[in-house]
Design an enzyme around this catalytic site. Structure first.
Site, mmCIF file in Angstrom:
data_model
loop_
_atom_site.group_PDB
_atom_site.id
_atom_site.type_symbol
_atom_site.label_atom_id
_atom_site.label_comp_id
_atom_site.label_asym_id
_atom_site.label_seq_id
_atom_site.Cartn_x
_atom_site.Cartn_y
_atom_site.Cartn_z
ATOM 1 N N SER A 141 -15.644 1.081 10.830
ATOM 2 C CA SER A 141 -14.297 1.053 11.441
ATOM 3 C C SER A 141 -13.327 1.718 10.487
ATOM 4 O O SER A 141 -13.640 1.954 9.322
ATOM 5 C CB SER A 141 -13.873 -0.406 11.660
ATOM 6 O OG SER A 141 -13.477 -0.982 10.415
ATOM 7 N N ASP A 142 -12.122 2.001 10.960
ATOM 8 C CA ASP A 142 -11.084 2.398 10.017
ATOM 9 C C ASP A 142 -10.492 1.111 9.445
ATOM 10 O O ASP A 142 -10.837 0.004 9.854
ATOM 11 C CB ASP A 142 -10.035 3.285 10.710
ATOM 12 C CG ASP A 142 -9.259 4.120 9.693
ATOM 13 O OD1 ASP A 142 -8.711 5.162 10.059
ATOM 14 O OD2 ASP A 142 -9.231 3.723 8.497
ATOM 15 N N TRP A 143 -9.602 1.258 8.514
ATOM 16 C CA TRP A 143 -9.033 0.122 7.761
ATOM 17 C C TRP A 143 -8.440 -0.916 8.727
ATOM 18 O O TRP A 143 -7.394 -0.682 9.327
ATOM 19 C CB TRP A 143 -7.962 0.626 6.808
ATOM 20 C CG TRP A 143 -7.494 -0.383 5.829
ATOM 21 C CD1 TRP A 143 -6.736 -1.494 6.093
ATOM 22 C CD2 TRP A 143 -7.717 -0.387 4.417
ATOM 23 N NE1 TRP A 143 -6.469 -2.180 4.951
ATOM 24 C CE2 TRP A 143 -7.065 -1.533 3.892
ATOM 25 C CE3 TRP A 143 -8.409 0.431 3.536
ATOM 26 C CZ2 TRP A 143 -7.077 -1.844 2.531
ATOM 27 C CZ3 TRP A 143 -8.425 0.116 2.180
ATOM 28 C CH2 TRP A 143 -7.770 -1.005 1.693
ATOM 29 N N GLU A 144 -9.143 -2.031 8.915
ATOM 30 C CA GLU A 144 -8.711 -3.117 9.806
ATOM 31 C C GLU A 144 -8.516 -2.652 11.255
ATOM 32 O O GLU A 144 -7.860 -3.323 12.053
ATOM 33 C CB GLU A 144 -7.413 -3.763 9.291
ATOM 34 C CG GLU A 144 -7.606 -4.451 7.958
ATOM 35 C CD GLU A 144 -6.372 -5.223 7.507
ATOM 36 O OE1 GLU A 144 -5.252 -4.804 7.864
ATOM 37 O OE2 GLU A 144 -6.521 -6.222 6.798
#
Ligand code: GLC
Length: 743
Positions: free
Chosen positions: A277-280
């Site tokens: 995933s991307d950051w959060e």
């Protein structure tokens, strides 16, 4: 003895290499499944968890020891061996960490931002850049980079256009696969290779309003024909990992999209790496209003096909509970862990997890700096050169003016995490070193791009004391990149006023732009005799700019995206549809519209009353000190079978006395289709070197399959019909035009 024919030797070789590959993949799967069988659920969920270094080394080691971690991102390299040793020697199964980092356009040796590298129209430039980055990074224990970014973007308000490879799917595909090759090398096990991560999957560059993280509304057909192709090319080139994007497209966040992560990535493209995933971006599905709570986030993400969670930790917190509720299965978890272990295996981390601390550092190696300098030379685009004022003679005394003339930090651009500004060679520093033979006077006039100062007396005096004023303007690095969108993309601060003030001296002016995006510079053009545009050119940018200004190098860059006249023209891009009312050539300036002009007197077509229908500079545009002539377009056939191909060729002549490179571009147009098709599409380009006076025939082999697109029935195929074809200098050049039919 019976002679073994060369054919049988080839067949034997092919058989052996297929056997070897099969054996490798069999060994790989055997190793992974053996390890998987021995893992507890907690250890599996640990592998699916990536965190950033936000605590002490000891507490990080404790987390790793308890197998709560599969990956770390952006940690200080000096701790890598210590933490890796903990993972390998103190956790129950000794599974090594994969260490990720945003090595976007260089680790220590910083290359031009990706938008600049795309402007080189030379795939070797991004491949070199990625190779240098991987060589410098792997030595620091960084085995995974979050690059290349393949987001197609048609909106320079969007700060991350700086990281993109421009507006065209073909160019982005070619440059993106070059970066994958550069990062990953011949084998991921090599000590100068790192796993690439194609991002942000998908459509992030279409953020509404150019405002970062905003929703996108890309219809399925456009997604297939424009936004997905560069990712498919990179996956076909072997990209090891994929990162999902923050945006929701038509209401569905990418991190929860089984259409993207399973249907497209796994079922259609047969991707066998892992998805992060991307950051959060997973937990942000709650903010999107797409997930009820963190448990729902974990459920949606795992079912969608997300393998590794960056930072938000819902997997380690909720998968066990979801499993007990039979909402997810061990099979779901095993699939994710298998993908992660596969890339760790391919990276050779199980055999060789540590940094060789005795290895000779390659950081800032001379050949790295030379490649960065060459990249900056090829990434610069000459936009204007009135009366051939450039190149300057070495006897010319120059006034070096502007906030970007000695901006060591800014020149490195966005995402230059580890670049050391003290190593940056700025234009001024170039004059103090390699170009010390040049007579100059330096008066910045403004100290940084947003500077509001309006007292330019010293700069004016400097200009008056010189033969030519070279005014360095543009953007600080912070003004582009993630979360840095702008609603006004004029030269910021008082830079335009500075140019005007210097213009009042009557001296010739060279405007050198150093920025992270295409700025709206039309208002500045009357105050510059020449314009050299650099997309944050990196560590060696200053030397490259001097190489170009003084003719040691000849500009060869071409625009990887459209330069608009006004921010209000956005989105404007070359490969647009024709519409039912395409604007005419002539455009009546708004001030010349007669009073009480009748309603339809200006023509009911698609244009702006105040800025017409054309951009300032089109995609593919760039000048040279040479003069290239195009002639004699020939096609090998004007009727191409649906499974056939044709050769298009033309003669390109360097009708000047200056050797130079020219980017010869091939465009086509499908005149009638089951859906309206773009007025032009880039299908090839070749960067050729022509000595003064030399001519070359440039050939393109165009296959019918390259004309395929997702049509009305959403099936990708080439449709029979009439096509136009051009071999051109840029997307607006219709000089050499012909037609052919696909039957
Ligand atoms: C950022 C970016 C992504 C980057 C990641 C890790 O938010 O969107 O491109 O790789 O987080 O730093």
């Amino acid at each position: 003895m019976k002679r073994i024919s060369s054919i049988s030797i080839c067949l034997l070789f092919i058989a052996l290499s297929v056997f070897a590959q099969t054996k490798t993949s069999k060994d790989e799967e055997k190793f992974i499944n053996n390890l998987l069988r021995r893992m507890t659920l907690e250890e599996k969920l640990g592998q699916m968890n990536q965190t950033h270094f936000n605590t002490t080394v000891d507490s990080m080691c404790m987390k790793v020891r308890n197998s709560g971690l599969g990956s770390l991102l952006n940690i200080n390299p000096k701790f890598v061996n210590q933490i890796q040793r903990t993972a390998v020697e103190e956790s129950r199964l000794g599974i090594p960490l994969i260490i990720g980092r945003d090595v976007i356009h260089g680790y220590k040796t910083i290359f031009p931002i990706p938008l600049g590298q795309a402007a080189s129209f030379n795939p070797q430039v991004p491949e070199n850049g990625a190779r240098v980055a991987a060589t410098e990074s792997r030595q620091q224990g960084i085995t995974w980079t979050f690059a290349p970014m393949l987001d197609i973007s048609r909106d320079p308000r969007w700060g991350r256009i700086a990281e993109s490879l421009g507006e065209d799917p073909y160019l982005a595909g070619v440059m993106g696969t070059s970066m994958v090759r550069g990062f990953q090398g011949k084998s991921l096990k090599d000590n100068n290779a790192m796993a690439a991560c194609v991002k942000h999957f998908v459509g992030y560059g279409a953020a509404e309003g150019g405002r970062d993280y905003n929703s996108t509304n890309i219809p399925a057909r456009l997604l297939r024909n424009v936004y997905l192709p560069p990712f498919q090319k990179a996956i076909e080139a072997g990209a090891a990992t994929v990162m999902t994007s923050f945006n929701d497209n038509d209401g569905i966040p990418s991190s929860g999209s089984d259409f993207l992560l399973r249907t497209v990535l796994r079922n259609e493209w047969k991707f066998d790496g892992f998805v992060v995933s991307d950051w959060e971006s997973m937990s942000e599905m709650m903010k999107h209003g797409y997930a009820q709570d963190k448990k729902d986030v974990a459920h949606i993400s795992l079912k969608a096909g997300m393998d590794m969670e960056m930072v938000s930790e819902t997997y380690v917190d909720y998968i066990k509970e979801l499993m007990s509720e039979k909402k997810v299965s061990m099979k779901d978890v095993d699939n994710a862990v298998r993908n992660i272990l596969r890339i760790k295996y391919r990276l050779g981390l199980f055999e060789n997890p540590y940094i060789d601390e005795k290895a000779v550092s390659t950081i800032y190696a001379p050949e790295h700096l030379q490649k960065a300098r060459q990249a900056a030379v090829e990434s610069a685009v000459l936009l204007k050169n009135e009366k051939n004022i450039l190149p300057l003679k070495p006897t010319t005394k120059i006034a070096v003016i502007g906030p970007m003339a000695d901006a060591a930090h800014e020149q490195l651009g966005t995402w230059s995490f580890d670049g050391d500004k003290n190593k940056t060679v700025t234009p001024l520093k170039a004059l103090l070193t390699e170009y010390s033979n040049i007579s100059y006077v330096y008066e910045p006039g403004l100290t940084y791009s947003r500077d509001k100062n309006t007292n330019f007396e010293k700069a004016i005096a400097a200009a008056n004391s010189a033969d030519v004023a070279v005014v360095f303007v543009g953007e600080e690095a912070i003004l582009s990149g993630e979360a840095h969108s702008l609603s006004n993309i004029n030269l910021i601060g008082q830079q335009s006023e500075l140019l005007k003030a210097i213009k009042s001296t009557g001296k010739p002016i060279i405007m050198v732009v150093i920025a992270g995006r295409p700025l709206t510079i039309e208002r500045d053009l009357p105050n510059a005799d020449a314009v050299l545009y650099n997309f944050h050119p990196g560590t060696m940018g200053g030397l490259a700019i001097m190489d170009l200004l003084f003719g040691k190098e000849n500009p060869s860059g071409k625009l990887p995206l459209t330069f608009v006249r006004e921010v209000g023209q956005i989105p404007m891009y070359y490969n647009h549809n024709n519409t039912g009312r395409p604007a005419q050539e002539w455009m009546q300036p708004i001030d010349e519209i007669p009073l009480e002009a009748p309603q339809t007197s200006l023509g009911n077509t698609s244009f702006y009353l105040d800025s017409g229908k054309n951009p300032l500079y089109p995609f593919g545009f760039g000048l040279s000190y040479s003069k290239f002539e195009y002639a004699n377009l020939q096609l090998s056939t004007t009727e191409m079978a649906i499974t056939g191909s044709l050769i298009a060729k033309a003669t390109i002549k360097n009708a000047s006395d200056v050797d130079g490179y020219e980017v010869v571009q091939l465009y086509v147009r499908d005149l009638v289709g089951s859906i309206a098709r773009p007025v032009k599409e880039l299908k090839g380009f070749q960067k050729i070197f022509l000595k003064a006076g030399e001519s070359k025939t440039v050939e393109f082999n165009l296959k019918a399959s390259e004309l395929a697109f997702y049509g009305r029935d959403m099936v990708k195929k080439t449709e029979p019909g009439e096509f136009k074809i051009w071999i051109a200098r840029n997307s607006a050049d219709n000089g050499l035009e012909s037609n052919f039919i696909v039957k």
